[in-house]
Design a protein around this motif. Structure first.
Motif, PDB file in Angstrom:
ATOM      1  N   THR A 379       0.838  -1.203   0.000  1.00 13.67           N
ATOM      2  CA  THR A 379       0.000   0.000   0.000  1.00 13.67           C
ATOM      3  C   THR A 379       0.868   1.247   0.000  1.00 13.67           C
ATOM      4  O   THR A 379       2.026   1.218   0.447  1.00 13.67           O
ATOM      5  CB  THR A 379      -0.921   0.045   1.238  1.00 13.67           C
ATOM      6  OG1 THR A 379      -0.105   0.108   2.423  1.00 13.67           O
ATOM      7  CG2 THR A 379      -1.832  -1.174   1.299  1.00 13.67           C
ATOM      8  N   ARG A 381       0.428   3.840   1.841  1.00 13.20           N
ATOM      9  CA  ARG A 381       0.678   4.241   3.226  1.00 13.20           C
ATOM     10  C   ARG A 381       1.955   3.607   3.753  1.00 13.20           C
ATOM     11  O   ARG A 381       2.818   4.291   4.320  1.00 13.20           O
ATOM     12  CB  ARG A 381      -0.509   3.830   4.107  1.00 13.20           C
ATOM     13  CG  ARG A 381      -0.360   4.259   5.579  1.00 13.20           C
ATOM     14  CD  ARG A 381      -1.246   3.454   6.498  1.00 13.20           C
ATOM     15  NE  ARG A 381      -0.831   2.067   6.598  1.00 13.20           N
ATOM     16  CZ  ARG A 381       0.174   1.648   7.386  1.00 13.20           C
ATOM     17  NH1 ARG A 381       0.847   2.503   8.116  1.00 13.20           N
ATOM     18  NH2 ARG A 381       0.511   0.367   7.407  1.00 13.20           N
ATOM     19  N   GLU A 421       2.578  -2.426   9.876  1.00 16.16           N
ATOM     20  CA  GLU A 421       1.905  -3.228   8.859  1.00 16.16           C
ATOM     21  C   GLU A 421       0.618  -3.850   9.409  1.00 16.16           C
ATOM     22  O   GLU A 421       0.564  -4.317  10.541  1.00 16.16           O
ATOM     23  CB  GLU A 421       2.840  -4.339   8.375  1.00 16.16           C
ATOM     24  CG  GLU A 421       2.267  -5.198   7.252  1.00 16.16           C
ATOM     25  CD  GLU A 421       3.236  -6.292   6.836  1.00 16.16           C
ATOM     26  OE1 GLU A 421       3.747  -6.219   5.711  1.00 16.16           O
ATOM     27  OE2 GLU A 421       3.508  -7.187   7.661  1.00 16.16           O
ATOM     28  N   THR A 422      -0.415  -3.865   8.553  1.00 16.96           N
ATOM     29  CA  THR A 422      -1.687  -4.506   8.876  1.00 16.96           C
ATOM     30  C   THR A 422      -2.059  -5.467   7.745  1.00 16.96           C
ATOM     31  O   THR A 422      -1.403  -5.498   6.700  1.00 16.96           O
ATOM     32  CB  THR A 422      -2.808  -3.469   9.032  1.00 16.96           C
ATOM     33  OG1 THR A 422      -3.054  -2.855   7.747  1.00 16.96           O
ATOM     34  CG2 THR A 422      -2.424  -2.389  10.047  1.00 16.96           C
ATOM     35  N   ASP A 423      -3.139  -6.209   7.946  1.00 12.13           N
ATOM     36  CA  ASP A 423      -3.599  -7.113   6.894  1.00 12.13           C
ATOM     37  C   ASP A 423      -4.024  -6.344   5.648  1.00 12.13           C
ATOM     38  O   ASP A 423      -3.993  -6.886   4.535  1.00 12.13           O
ATOM     39  CB  ASP A 423      -4.752  -7.979   7.406  1.00 12.13           C
ATOM     40  CG  ASP A 423      -4.276  -9.093   8.329  1.00 12.13           C
ATOM     41  OD1 ASP A 423      -3.048  -9.191   8.549  1.00 12.13           O
ATOM     42  OD2 ASP A 423      -5.115  -9.860   8.835  1.00 12.13           O
ATOM     43  N   GLU A 424      -4.426  -5.111   5.814  1.00 14.21           N
ATOM     44  CA  GLU A 424      -4.777  -4.288   4.653  1.00 14.21           C
ATOM     45  C   GLU A 424      -3.568  -4.090   3.749  1.00 14.21           C
ATOM     46  O   GLU A 424      -3.690  -4.061   2.519  1.00 14.21           O
ATOM     47  CB  GLU A 424      -5.315  -2.938   5.128  1.00 14.21           C
ATOM     48  CG  GLU A 424      -5.844  -2.066   4.009  1.00 14.21           C
ATOM     49  CD  GLU A 424      -6.476  -0.793   4.528  1.00 14.21           C
ATOM     50  OE1 GLU A 424      -6.243   0.269   3.905  1.00 14.21           O
ATOM     51  OE2 GLU A 424      -7.187  -0.856   5.550  1.00 14.21           O
ATOM     52  N   ASP A 425      -2.375  -3.985   4.345  1.00 12.66           N
ATOM     53  CA  ASP A 425      -1.153  -3.863   3.551  1.00 12.66           C
ATOM     54  C   ASP A 425      -0.845  -5.172   2.827  1.00 12.66           C
ATOM     55  O   ASP A 425      -0.338  -5.153   1.698  1.00 12.66           O
ATOM     56  CB  ASP A 425       0.009  -3.466   4.453  1.00 12.66           C
ATOM     57  CG  ASP A 425      -0.217  -2.136   5.144  1.00 12.66           C
ATOM     58  OD1 ASP A 425      -0.440  -1.143   4.442  1.00 12.66           O
ATOM     59  OD2 ASP A 425      -0.190  -2.109   6.392  1.00 12.66           O
ATOM     60  N   ASP A 427      -3.162  -7.255   1.844  1.00  7.33           N
ATOM     61  CA  ASP A 427      -4.139  -7.282   0.748  1.00  7.33           C
ATOM     62  C   ASP A 427      -3.638  -6.448  -0.430  1.00  7.33           C
ATOM     63  O   ASP A 427      -3.925  -6.756  -1.595  1.00  7.33           O
ATOM     64  CB  ASP A 427      -5.486  -6.743   1.227  1.00  7.33           C
ATOM     65  CG  ASP A 427      -6.173  -7.677   2.219  1.00  7.33           C
ATOM     66  OD1 ASP A 427      -5.865  -8.890   2.200  1.00  7.33           O
ATOM     67  OD2 ASP A 427      -7.010  -7.192   3.004  1.00  7.33           O
ATOM     68  N   GLY A 428      -2.890  -5.379  -0.125  1.00 10.05           N
ATOM     69  CA  GLY A 428      -2.332  -4.561  -1.187  1.00 10.05           C
ATOM     70  C   GLY A 428      -1.346  -5.328  -2.046  1.00 10.05           C
ATOM     71  O   GLY A 428      -1.265  -5.104  -3.265  1.00 10.05           O
ATOM     72  N   SER A 431      -3.526  -7.394  -4.337  1.00  6.57           N
ATOM     73  CA  SER A 431      -4.128  -6.533  -5.360  1.00  6.57           C
ATOM     74  C   SER A 431      -3.107  -6.133  -6.422  1.00  6.57           C
ATOM     75  O   SER A 431      -3.400  -6.116  -7.618  1.00  6.57           O
ATOM     76  CB  SER A 431      -4.714  -5.285  -4.685  1.00  6.57           C
ATOM     77  OG  SER A 431      -5.145  -4.353  -5.638  1.00  6.57           O
TER      78      SER A 431
END
Length: 633
Positions: A379, A381, A421-425, A427-428, A431
């Motif tokens: 990501t 971020r 870092e999070t799971d959203e990162d 997921d990036g 993606s």
């Protein structure tokens, strides 16, 4: 060593070509006619070591002298070690087959923490006492340098002295001192030479420093011993670096290996250093500042390499080759001169914002070599946290150019476990991989040929980086993240690779460790740990047993979060970049604030240029200080 005894054991090993020497461009000097005998020891197998440009450079520098010889030795594979021990034969050099114990100096390169047990094993196979305190006047000096020397403490019980920084100049000063000391009629013991060597800038002698710990077990101080007679031992050891890099010695007749090396090609060093400022990156700090070679120098060296080696590929090496100020012009000239001879040009891992369709088309004129891009994080971020300074659109533009120019496969390199870092990162990352596949299909790459390799390394906090204060993710969390990515990256055209998390854990332990780790390292070697970076050899349970026997908790080193005011095990080693600057970069990471590249923007105030009295060296232009901001130091 007798030829007959060597021939006997070579019949019993898998790859005897690793040990016979005699390669094209290797240098064999008359043993008795030189004053000083040295051997370059690479703590991994021949195929890996022969791919290391640093070894070729130092081999060239030392052997350019008439009064010194340098030979080579590599870590023997398990079958060769068994034969040496069964036959009571010492480890020997390739050029003359002399036992290593007969050399004056054995010099190790420290490229990777997981080679440390190989260093102990090679010392023992040389029939030299393992610990520096046990060696006598008849034993060779064991020295070491390389990136891992910037935290030398875990190896300090076994190495007599460390070279901090670039070795081309300091090795000559050290050899001059040794030659003078060795010829002295009234010379004292080896401690006298080490005391003299400590006076050379860039030389760290661990035995001359006192380490103290607090009652809680944390480091209290690493201080020079004041009671030793003679000139004062430096409180901090400052790294050595080359100025006027364009004129630096470079091996245009490198040794060509007997069997396929990991990187079997001409290596042309384009520049040294990097000012991009990725906050996880140790190399970007310890190799500062940027110093480029001139295009004419590169073209001349490429001509000589092609003539002297017979290779069919030129690799333009640096920390970020596409950042070279005249990269397009150099690539064009190299292709014009060498493409007709069937010589290919290859680029190492590329920043996604420094790649263009034009460059892609140029370097694939002869044949396509692999392309690796390093977005590092999934990501924007998190890329801002690490100061990567690139966007997902930069990557898509780069791979669009690559696929459009005829590539059907690319590699993407990421890190997991970075701070915040999070799971959203994660997921990036998924993606991004999906978008690269879609881009390849849109560029009409056949689905059966399209391949996107996603590699995820575990973050390892390194000394002298802006993230040196950060702990590593715990082992269970790293494994969870790997499973998470493995499941979500199950898509056609994508291959997912990851690093063994236990290896990354131990790498963090030794990257952040203090002098007490020598006891665990020795125990691990005694338990049979060898080639710890090789999956088939890695024995994690034996490592845990070694820490237990040494009374040490490895988690204390890998998982501890340092405070800015803490004494770090490597604080007495000066990279030239101030600790104050690194702390500021760490704070800016948490704020997701970017720091610019001082080649193109204002000085970031790292403190290196004024403290080491060095300038940036940009090809085709004058050296610049880029408006030094002294206040940030």
């Amino acid at each position: 060593m007798g030829i007959t005894s060597l021939d006997k054991i070579l019949l019993k090993v898998q790859k005897p070509a690793r040990y016979v020497g005699g390669e094209w461009n290797s240098i064999r000097k008359d043993w008795d006619s030189v004053a000083v005998k040295t051997v370059f020891a690479f703590p991994d197998v021949y195929e890996v070591g022969m791919s290391h440009l640093g070894m070729q450079i130092i081999y060239h520098v030392v052997n350019s002298r008439q009064d010194v010889l340098m030979e080579r030795v590599f870590a023997p594979w398990l079958d060769m070690e068994e034969q040496l021990r069964q036959n009571s034969l010492p480890l020997f050099s390739l050029e003359s087959r002399h036992p290593l114990r007969e050399f004056d100096i054995i010099g190790f390169t420290l490229q990777y923490e997981m080679s440390f047990t190989n260093i102990l094993n090679m010392i023992d196979l040389s029939q030299v006492p393992l610990r520096s305190s046990q060696r006598g006047d008849a034993d060779p000096f064991i020295i070491a340098g390389g990136p891992c020397a910037y935290n030398p403490e875990p190896l300090s019980d076994f190495i007599d002295l460390f070279v901090i920084g670039e070795g081309e100049e300091v090795i000559g000063e050290l050899l001059d001192l040794y030659k003078e000391w060795k010829a002295g009629a009234d010379r004292a013991g080896r401690a006298d030479f080490l005391r003299l060597a400590a006076g050379i800038r860039g030389i760290y002698v661990p035995s001359l420093y006192q380490v103290k710990y607090n009652e809680d077990g944390f480091l209290a101080s690493v201080e020079a011993k004041m009671e030793i007679p003679g000139p004062p031992v430096p409180a901090r050891v400052t790294k050595r670096l080359l100025k006027n890099f364009d004129q630096a010695p470079f091996p245009v007749k490198p040794v060509v290996p007997n069997l396929g090396a990991v990187h079997d090609r001409m290596m042309l060093e384009v520049f040294r250093g990097c000012t991009r400022g990725c906050r996880f990156c140790q190399a970007g700090v310890i190799y500062r500042p940027v110093r480029e070679k001139k295009p004419d120098t590169l073209l001349r060296q490429a001509e000589q390499l092609a003539r002297n080696t017979g290779y069919d590929e030129i690799s333009l090496t640096s920390l970020s080759t596409a950042d070279y100020s005249q990269v397009k012009e150099v690539i064009t000239d190299l292709l014009n001169r060498h493409a007709g001879k069937g010589i290919n040009i290859s680029l190492p891992s590329l920043r996604v914002d420094a790649f263009s369709l034009e460059m892609a088309r140029q370097v694939q004129k002869v044949r396509k070599s692999g392309l690796t891009f390093a977005p590092e994080a999934g990501t924007q971020r998190l890329r801002d946290v690490i100061n990567k300074g690139v966007t997902e659109e930069n990557l898509i533009d780069a791979v669009t150019g690559a696929f459009g120019a005829g590539w059907s496969s690319v590699k993407l390199y990421f890190m997991i476990g970075l701070l915040t870092e999070t799971d959203e990162d994660l997921d990036g990352i998924v993606s991004m991989a999906r978008r690269v596949v879609e881009t390849g299909l849109a560029q009409r790459v056949p689905r059966g040929r399209l391949k996107v390799t996603v590699s995820a390394a575990s973050f390892v906090p390194k000394a002298h980086s802006a993230f040196q204060w950060e702990p590593q993710d715990r082992l269970a969390e790293i494994k969870r993240k790997q499973r998470y990515l493995k499941e979500k990256l199950r898509m056609r055209g994508v291959v997912f690779n990851w690093h063994e998390p236990e290896v990354s854990f131990l790498e963090a332990v030794f990257a952040r460790g203090d002098r007490r780790l020598g006891a665990a390292l020795e125990k691990a070697w005694e338990l049979g740990c060898r080639f710890d970076g090789w999956t088939e050899c890695f024995k994690y349970e034996k490592w845990l047993e070694a820490f237990r026997l040494a009374g040490l908790d490895p988690e204390h080193y890998a998982y501890r979060r340092f405070a800015y005011e803490d004494i770090l095990p490597w604080d007495h080693i000066d990279s030239g970049v101030s600790k104050k600057y690194l702390a500021r970069e760490h704070r800016q990471a948490l704020e997701q604030s970017l720091t610019g590249d001082c080649r193109h923007e204002k000085c970031s105030g790292c403190g290196l240029c004024p403290s080491l009295e060095v300038d940036l060296e940009i090809a085709g232009g004058k050296s610049v200080r880029a408006g030094y901001n002294g206040g940030a130091n």
